[in-house]
Scaffold this motif. Structure first.
Motif, PDB file in Angstrom:
ATOM      1  N   THR A  35      -5.091  -4.445  13.235  1.00 45.58           N
ATOM      2  CA  THR A  35      -5.148  -5.340  11.878  1.00 45.58           C
ATOM      3  C   THR A  35      -6.387  -5.750  11.776  1.00 45.58           C
ATOM      4  O   THR A  35      -7.225  -6.128  12.749  1.00 45.58           O
ATOM      5  N   ASP A  36      -6.845  -6.139  10.668  1.00 40.64           N
ATOM      6  CA  ASP A  36      -7.875  -7.249  10.428  1.00 40.64           C
ATOM      7  C   ASP A  36      -7.320  -8.156   9.391  1.00 40.64           C
ATOM      8  O   ASP A  36      -7.591  -7.948   8.312  1.00 40.64           O
ATOM      9  N   LYS A  37      -6.652  -9.262   9.820  1.00 34.83           N
ATOM     10  CA  LYS A  37      -5.935  -9.936   8.960  1.00 34.83           C
ATOM     11  C   LYS A  37      -6.968 -10.948   8.080  1.00 34.83           C
ATOM     12  O   LYS A  37      -6.450 -11.098   6.771  1.00 34.83           O
ATOM     13  N   ALA A  38      -8.214 -11.224   8.360  1.00 30.86           N
ATOM     14  CA  ALA A  38      -9.180 -11.808   7.852  1.00 30.86           C
ATOM     15  C   ALA A  38      -9.537 -10.888   6.420  1.00 30.86           C
ATOM     16  O   ALA A  38      -9.843 -11.613   5.369  1.00 30.86           O
ATOM     17  N   HIS A  39      -9.304  -9.773   6.319  1.00 31.57           N
ATOM     18  CA  HIS A  39      -9.837  -8.761   5.490  1.00 31.57           C
ATOM     19  C   HIS A  39      -8.610  -8.109   4.878  1.00 31.57           C
ATOM     20  O   HIS A  39      -8.787  -7.129   4.001  1.00 31.57           O
ATOM     21  N   LYS A  40      -7.445  -8.274   5.295  1.00 28.51           N
ATOM     22  CA  LYS A  40      -6.277  -7.802   4.793  1.00 28.51           C
ATOM     23  C   LYS A  40      -6.179  -6.030   5.024  1.00 28.51           C
ATOM     24  O   LYS A  40      -5.839  -5.300   4.225  1.00 28.51           O
ATOM     25  N   VAL A  41      -6.363  -5.660   6.228  1.00 29.52           N
ATOM     26  CA  VAL A  41      -6.554  -4.593   6.640  1.00 29.52           C
ATOM     27  C   VAL A  41      -5.392  -4.105   7.826  1.00 29.52           C
ATOM     28  O   VAL A  41      -5.440  -4.968   8.641  1.00 29.52           O
ATOM     29  N   GLU A  42      -4.782  -3.153   7.823  1.00 32.78           N
ATOM     30  CA  GLU A  42      -3.830  -2.493   8.722  1.00 32.78           C
ATOM     31  C   GLU A  42      -4.010  -1.270   8.671  1.00 32.78           C
ATOM     32  O   GLU A  42      -4.144  -0.144   8.123  1.00 32.78           O
ATOM     33  N   VAL A  43      -3.982  -0.475  10.191  1.00 37.23           N
ATOM     34  CA  VAL A  43      -4.175   0.825  10.551  1.00 37.23           C
ATOM     35  C   VAL A  43      -2.946   0.978  11.390  1.00 37.23           C
ATOM     36  O   VAL A  43      -2.829   0.306  12.313  1.00 37.23           O
ATOM     37  N   ARG A  44      -1.995   1.752  11.112  1.00 40.38           N
ATOM     38  CA  ARG A  44      -0.790   1.988  11.900  1.00 40.38           C
ATOM     39  C   ARG A  44      -0.727   3.485  12.183  1.00 40.38           C
ATOM     40  O   ARG A  44      -0.680   4.264  11.176  1.00 40.38           O
ATOM     41  N   GLY A  71      -5.504   5.992  27.946  1.00 40.12           N
ATOM     42  CA  GLY A  71      -4.445   4.921  27.806  1.00 40.12           C
ATOM     43  C   GLY A  71      -4.990   3.855  26.940  1.00 40.12           C
ATOM     44  O   GLY A  71      -4.181   3.014  26.402  1.00 40.12           O
ATOM     45  N   ASP A  72      -6.115   3.780  26.420  1.00 42.37           N
ATOM     46  CA  ASP A  72      -6.551   2.886  25.220  1.00 42.37           C
ATOM     47  C   ASP A  72      -6.389   3.459  23.953  1.00 42.37           C
ATOM     48  O   ASP A  72      -6.812   2.834  22.906  1.00 42.37           O
ATOM     49  N   ALA A  73      -5.871   4.771  23.936  1.00 44.75           N
ATOM     50  CA  ALA A  73      -5.425   5.131  22.636  1.00 44.75           C
ATOM     51  C   ALA A  73      -4.336   4.474  21.905  1.00 44.75           C
ATOM     52  O   ALA A  73      -3.459   3.952  22.618  1.00 44.75           O
ATOM     53  N   LEU A  74      -4.244   4.122  20.562  1.00 48.97           N
ATOM     54  CA  LEU A  74      -3.395   3.888  19.631  1.00 48.97           C
ATOM     55  C   LEU A  74      -2.295   4.894  19.710  1.00 48.97           C
ATOM     56  O   LEU A  74      -2.346   5.909  19.179  1.00 48.97           O
ATOM     57  N   ALA A  75      -1.089   4.239  20.556  1.00 48.12           N
ATOM     58  CA  ALA A  75       0.007   5.176  20.361  1.00 48.12           C
ATOM     59  C   ALA A  75       0.842   5.276  19.058  1.00 48.12           C
ATOM     60  O   ALA A  75       0.660   4.174  18.221  1.00 48.12           O
ATOM     61  N   GLY A 128      -0.147  16.423  20.262  1.00 43.19           N
ATOM     62  CA  GLY A 128      -0.564  17.951  20.090  1.00 43.19           C
ATOM     63  C   GLY A 128      -1.693  18.231  19.068  1.00 43.19           C
ATOM     64  O   GLY A 128      -1.895  19.228  18.474  1.00 43.19           O
ATOM     65  N   GLY A 129      -2.854  17.075  19.296  1.00 45.90           N
ATOM     66  CA  GLY A 129      -3.932  17.315  18.613  1.00 45.90           C
ATOM     67  C   GLY A 129      -3.741  16.982  17.079  1.00 45.90           C
ATOM     68  O   GLY A 129      -4.879  17.049  16.440  1.00 45.90           O
ATOM     69  N   GLU A 130      -2.728  16.163  16.301  1.00 47.34           N
ATOM     70  CA  GLU A 130      -2.591  15.867  15.214  1.00 47.34           C
ATOM     71  C   GLU A 130      -2.040  14.470  15.194  1.00 47.34           C
ATOM     72  O   GLU A 130      -1.341  14.037  16.132  1.00 47.34           O
ATOM     73  N   ALA A 131      -2.214  13.795  14.024  1.00 44.60           N
ATOM     74  CA  ALA A 131      -1.581  12.399  13.929  1.00 44.60           C
ATOM     75  C   ALA A 131      -1.407  12.181  12.481  1.00 44.60           C
ATOM     76  O   ALA A 131      -2.062  12.755  11.808  1.00 44.60           O
ATOM     77  N   THR A 132      -0.334  11.332  12.367  1.00 45.56           N
ATOM     78  CA  THR A 132      -0.224  10.715  10.970  1.00 45.56           C
ATOM     79  C   THR A 132      -0.686   9.266  11.042  1.00 45.56           C
ATOM     80  O   THR A 132      -0.131   8.489  11.867  1.00 45.56           O
ATOM     81  N   VAL A 133      -1.651   8.705  10.296  1.00 46.70           N
ATOM     82  CA  VAL A 133      -1.952   7.472  10.223  1.00 46.70           C
ATOM     83  C   VAL A 133      -1.736   6.605   8.721  1.00 46.70           C
ATOM     84  O   VAL A 133      -2.515   7.270   7.712  1.00 46.70           O
ATOM     85  N   ALA A 134      -1.185   5.530   8.739  1.00 45.90           N
ATOM     86  CA  ALA A 134      -1.297   4.765   7.672  1.00 45.90           C
ATOM     87  C   ALA A 134      -2.280   3.859   7.388  1.00 45.90           C
ATOM     88  O   ALA A 134      -2.289   2.743   8.589  1.00 45.90           O
ATOM     89  N   VAL A 135      -3.038   3.731   6.395  1.00 46.59           N
ATOM     90  CA  VAL A 135      -3.966   2.636   6.106  1.00 46.59           C
ATOM     91  C   VAL A 135      -3.416   1.637   4.944  1.00 46.59           C
ATOM     92  O   VAL A 135      -3.382   2.304   3.831  1.00 46.59           O
ATOM     93  N   SER A 136      -3.483   0.484   5.232  1.00 45.23           N
ATOM     94  CA  SER A 136      -3.080  -0.453   4.347  1.00 45.23           C
ATOM     95  C   SER A 136      -4.673  -1.341   3.932  1.00 45.23           C
ATOM     96  O   SER A 136      -4.929  -2.068   4.830  1.00 45.23           O
ATOM     97  N   LEU A 137      -5.000  -1.353   2.792  1.00 44.95           N
ATOM     98  CA  LEU A 137      -6.198  -2.214   2.206  1.00 44.95           C
ATOM     99  C   LEU A 137      -5.477  -3.345   1.590  1.00 44.95           C
ATOM    100  O   LEU A 137      -4.770  -3.067   0.340  1.00 44.95           O
TER     101      LEU A 137
END
Length: 431
Positions: free
Chosen positions: A329-338, A319-323, A344-353
């Motif tokens: 986010t880490d606004k202080a360093h302008k980072v976002e993980v979405r 239940g603590d997984a990122l759905a 099914g054992g796979e995921a698509t993750v967008a990383v903004s730096l």
């Protein structure tokens, strides 16, 4: 196991005593094969009632082909690390050896020194093994821990039932994890999606045996990175905004399994977990870990759903997984993980730096399973050793503090003391 049973079924409290211990041998080229000397010891006030039965059970628990310390680390390291009995042709367990000391009082320093002395009288020393695991009857001693291990060292203490009792596999996996240099993995609870809202809860992650999980859970991605059991293709260091397709951490086939990105002086590791083989049953989804200043052995899980019940016996262990659709986010360093997709054992993750949006399409990186990975360093090159004890319910704990400060966890879950190694056996170990 009961719903809330985690690391150890023995004690409700833990204790740590400073012990000077030699560290394991330096890593060698190729698979890291570590020799283990299991030593059964008797005390003046207690002894093994059925030593033959206990010895057979211990041989299976440490070196068996399945459900053993050896089989677990073979699987989590993808064959990069394994254990074997210290002597060729030996089944790996010696004793019981009669020590001239009582078990009552649980003097771990004395237990260690007397055991080492007894082995040396038999011509067995640290040139002959990298790990010494002392197993003793706990019926009279009633030591307040279920297992004890030197962090970055080579010693473990394992109390068992003297009436033919064996060692609990979760205890072995956890304590030998300390020997590999792992600390207890903690949990950050966040009131929002930004890391600035997160605080250390002094509770464990439940995503690894080092964080309150049983041996059913594999090690987390930061722990695998620490041990060099994930290649850079499997856990790339993200240097620019990108969208990735992730495969499960222990799944078959190739591909990216974790992402390692900068957040100021720290790192953020994002992993995909799903059941595979004997590992990660009940775990599913994307989890993130904060790594303080590159210390992958001391990561903490980031939890933006702190009110969810995450215990393995609950209905929502992940239940603590990122759905899908959720961001961290880490606004202080302008980072976002979405997380764009997770199933099914796979995921698509967008990383903004650096505030640059990630591209919409995912990279199609495909890498083979890690083969011939570099063996684990014992403690990230640190010369100090720590001693960590584990007890009863590990849902509440404290991490090892700098400077050797001792903390007692609420609920008596762990007591951990950081100590300077005297390395009194370093010369014997090095030759």
């Amino acid at each position: 196991m009961p719903r809330r049973a985690l690391l150890i079924s023995a004690a409700c409290t833990s204790a740590v005593l400073a012990v000077g211990i030699p560290s394991p041998a330096s890593a060698i080229d190729g698979p890291d094969t570590r020799r283990v000397q299991v030593v059964m010891v008797n005390f003046t006030d207690s002894s093994f009632k059925d030593p033959a039965k206990s010895k057979a059970a211990l041989q299976k628990a440490y070196f068996g082909k399945a459900d053993s310390l050896t089989s677990y680390y073979n699987e989590v390291s993808n064959g990069a690390a394994t254990f074997k009995p210290a002597a060729d042709g030996d089944e790996g367990v010696v004793g019981p050896i009669d020590l001239p000391i009582p078990g009552a009082g649980c003097d771990n320093d004395k237990i260690h020194s007397e055991t080492q002395k007894a082995l040396e009288q038999q011509g067995i020393g640290w040139d002959d093994f990298e790990h010494m695991s002392i197993v003793f009857p706990n019926d009279t001693a009633k030591c307040g821990y279920g297992g004890l291990g030197s962090v970055g060292g080579g010693n473990t203490w394992v109390p068992v039932s003297g009436d033919g009792g064996s060692a609990d596999l979760t205890v072995l996996v956890h304590e030998f994890g300390h020997n590999f240099g792992y600390q207890h993995q903690m949990r950050y609870a966040c009131t929002g999606i930004d890391l600035a809202t997160c605080k250390d809860t002094q509770t464990t992650s439940h995503k690894t045996p080092m964080g309150g999980g049983t041996n059913v859970a594999g090690l987390s991605a930061p722990e695998l990175i620490h041990a060099k059991w994930l290649s850079l293709k499997e856990a790339p260091k993200v240097t620019k905004s990108q969208t990735y397709r992730l495969r499960s951490l222990y799944g078959k086939g190739g591909g990216v399994r974790a992402l390692d990105l900068p957040i100021g002086d720290d790192r953020l590791v994002v992993e995909m977990r799903s059941a595979s083989g004997t590992l990660d049953k009940g775990l599913e989804g994307i989890h993130a870990y904060r790594v303080p200043q590159g210390h992958y052995d001391a990561s903490s899980m980031v939890d933006i759903t702190p009110k969810t019940d995450h215990w393995a016996g609950s209905d929502t262990p992940s239940g603590d997984a990122l759905a899908a659709g959720k961001s961290l986010t880490d606004k202080a360093h302008k980072v976002e993980v979405r997380v764009l997709k997770s199933e099914g054992g796979e995921a698509t993750v967008a990383v903004s730096l650096n505030g640059v949006p990630a591209p919409a399409s995912a990279r199609q990186d495909v890498a083979p399973q890690s083969e011939g990975a570099a063996p684990a360093a014992s403690s990230d090159g640190k010369s100090d050793e720590d001693l960590a004890a584990t007890g009863g319910d590990s849902g509440t704990t404290m991490s090892i503090a700098a400077g050797g400060v001792v903390f007692l966890a609420l609920g008596g879950a762990f007591v951990i003391k950081s100590m300077r190694s005297r390395r009194r056996s370093a010369s014997r170990h090095a030759r």
